[in-house]
Design an enzyme around this catalytic site. Sequence first.
Site, short mmCIF file in Angstrom:
data_model
loop_
_atom_site.label_atom_id
_atom_site.label_comp_id
_atom_site.label_asym_id
_atom_site.label_seq_id
_atom_site.Cartn_x
_atom_site.Cartn_y
_atom_site.Cartn_z
N ARG A 14 0.88 -1.19 0.00
CA ARG A 14 0.00 0.00 0.00
C ARG A 14 0.90 1.22 0.00
O ARG A 14 1.73 1.39 0.89
CB ARG A 14 -0.91 0.01 1.23
CG ARG A 14 -1.61 1.35 1.42
CD ARG A 14 -2.71 1.33 2.46
NE ARG A 14 -3.87 0.64 1.95
CZ ARG A 14 -5.09 0.72 2.50
NH1 ARG A 14 -5.29 1.46 3.58
NH2 ARG A 14 -6.10 0.06 2.00
N HIS A 53 -7.39 0.49 -6.29
CA HIS A 53 -7.51 -0.40 -5.11
C HIS A 53 -8.09 -1.73 -5.61
O HIS A 53 -9.25 -2.06 -5.32
CB HIS A 53 -8.42 0.27 -4.08
CG HIS A 53 -8.33 -0.29 -2.70
ND1 HIS A 53 -7.46 -1.31 -2.35
CD2 HIS A 53 -9.02 0.03 -1.57
CE1 HIS A 53 -7.63 -1.59 -1.07
NE2 HIS A 53 -8.55 -0.80 -0.57
N GLN A 73 -9.94 -4.26 -3.29
CA GLN A 73 -11.29 -3.83 -2.91
C GLN A 73 -12.27 -4.13 -4.03
O GLN A 73 -13.40 -4.56 -3.80
CB GLN A 73 -11.29 -2.33 -2.59
CG GLN A 73 -12.61 -1.82 -2.06
CD GLN A 73 -12.86 -2.25 -0.62
OE1 GLN A 73 -12.02 -2.02 0.24
NE2 GLN A 73 -14.01 -2.85 -0.37
N ASP A 88 -17.66 6.50 -1.67
CA ASP A 88 -16.38 6.44 -0.96
C ASP A 88 -16.19 7.80 -0.30
O ASP A 88 -16.88 8.77 -0.62
CB ASP A 88 -15.25 6.15 -1.97
CG ASP A 88 -13.87 6.04 -1.31
OD1 ASP A 88 -13.81 5.66 -0.12
OD2 ASP A 88 -12.85 6.35 -1.98
N CYS A 103 -16.52 1.03 0.64
CA CYS A 103 -15.31 0.26 0.96
C CYS A 103 -14.87 0.47 2.40
O CYS A 103 -14.14 -0.36 2.94
CB CYS A 103 -14.20 0.61 -0.01
SG CYS A 103 -13.60 2.31 0.13
N ARG A 148 -13.02 -8.90 1.76
CA ARG A 148 -11.62 -8.55 1.51
C ARG A 148 -10.74 -9.77 1.77
O ARG A 148 -9.84 -10.10 1.01
CB ARG A 148 -11.18 -7.39 2.42
CG ARG A 148 -11.89 -6.07 2.18
CD ARG A 148 -11.57 -5.52 0.80
NE ARG A 148 -10.14 -5.40 0.59
CZ ARG A 148 -9.37 -4.40 1.05
NH1 ARG A 148 -9.92 -3.40 1.70
NH2 ARG A 148 -8.06 -4.37 0.82
N1 CP Z 1 -11.23 -0.37 2.50
C1 CP Z 1 -9.96 -0.34 2.94
O1 CP Z 1 -9.00 -0.52 2.18
O2 CP Z 1 -9.84 -0.13 4.27
P1 CP Z 1 -8.48 0.16 5.05
O3 CP Z 1 -7.98 1.51 4.56
O4 CP Z 1 -8.85 0.19 6.49
O5 CP Z 1 -7.50 -0.90 4.73
N1 NVA Z 2 -10.31 6.62 -1.44
C1 NVA Z 2 -9.93 6.14 -0.13
C2 NVA Z 2 -10.13 4.66 -0.04
C3 NVA Z 2 -9.83 4.08 1.31
C4 NVA Z 2 -9.96 2.59 1.34
C5 NVA Z 2 -8.49 6.51 0.16
O1 NVA Z 2 -7.65 6.39 -0.74
O2 NVA Z 2 -8.21 6.95 1.27
#
Ligand code: CP
Ligand code: NVA
Length: 314
Positions: free
Chosen positions: A109, A136, A139, A231, A271, A299
Amino acid sequence: MSQNTLAGRDCLRLLDLTPEEFALVLDTAAQQKAAWKDGVHDAPCAGKSVAIIMEKPSLRTRSSFEIGTYRLGAHPLVLDDDHSAFSRGETVQDTTLVLERFVDAIVLRTYEQAKLVEVAQWASIPVINALSDDFHPCQGLADALTIREHKGTLAGLTIAYVGDGNNMAHTYLEMGVLAGMNVKLAFPAIHAPSSVVVAECEKIAPMTGATIELTNDPRGAVAGADVVITDTWTSMGDEDEHDQRLAEFEGFQVNAELMALAADDAIFMHCLPAHRGEEVTDEVMDAPCSVIFDEAENRLHAQKALLSLVMEAR
Ligand code: CP
Ligand code: NVA
């Protein structure tokens, strides 16, 4: 089961997968999920290890990758502090070439998609995007699995995403075109998705029967939709713009009034993490049509399937 063409492969975005490979991950996830719930706890990745590198905060992704790796019989090596991977000025090349001497896959990440691409270029092992500023994919896999569980199918369904043209908007576009869905994205004009990603998806849509509609009208997008999804308006990295964004997204909140325009049996998805009262109301989050916790659970199942497929011997 179809042949596993995913062995040894990266997943940096959903368009790295063909529609067949996307379906293979979902089928594998469904089968592994059912088997696990039936008490079949085999360990297809015994003896392997997975590096899980988190350069942004995470609850769901970190937990689901760590537990999923463990359930596959592999060892999860979580590097989520400022003192390990990519933190001391060591090059991406050196870091990757060291890590791959220890582990069998890298889950990352990070901020820039380019960093994932660079890690994947150096790595001889699979690299999985656990969220970047642009995509992502994990997700998207979990959400497709969730929609399929609730609706029995994906192709032909209409999914309306209301909100920021961000990493999730890109991911739902890619998910929708791979699965032959009708994707409607509603966003404020100043928060449009990437025109490059849209063009890439428009090229694939005719092959799967998918359609894409971009609009600045949330009501039009949601009308008759089978799935309504949103989101946060303030993604990780956008925190300084929070107050300004609240104003820019006015009219894009998913509330009971907006949900009432969707199909009678529409489901609501997010998400998470959600900013209750901003992009979505409590009323919608907690409504019977909300499948957000199934989505979060999936997930684990989607990523377990992806990991087991990419780590399979070639
Ligand atoms: N949806 C998601 O990726 O959650 P986190 O940021 O908590 O991993
Ligand atoms: N768009 C959000 C998604 C989190 C899972 C972010 O990037 O923070």
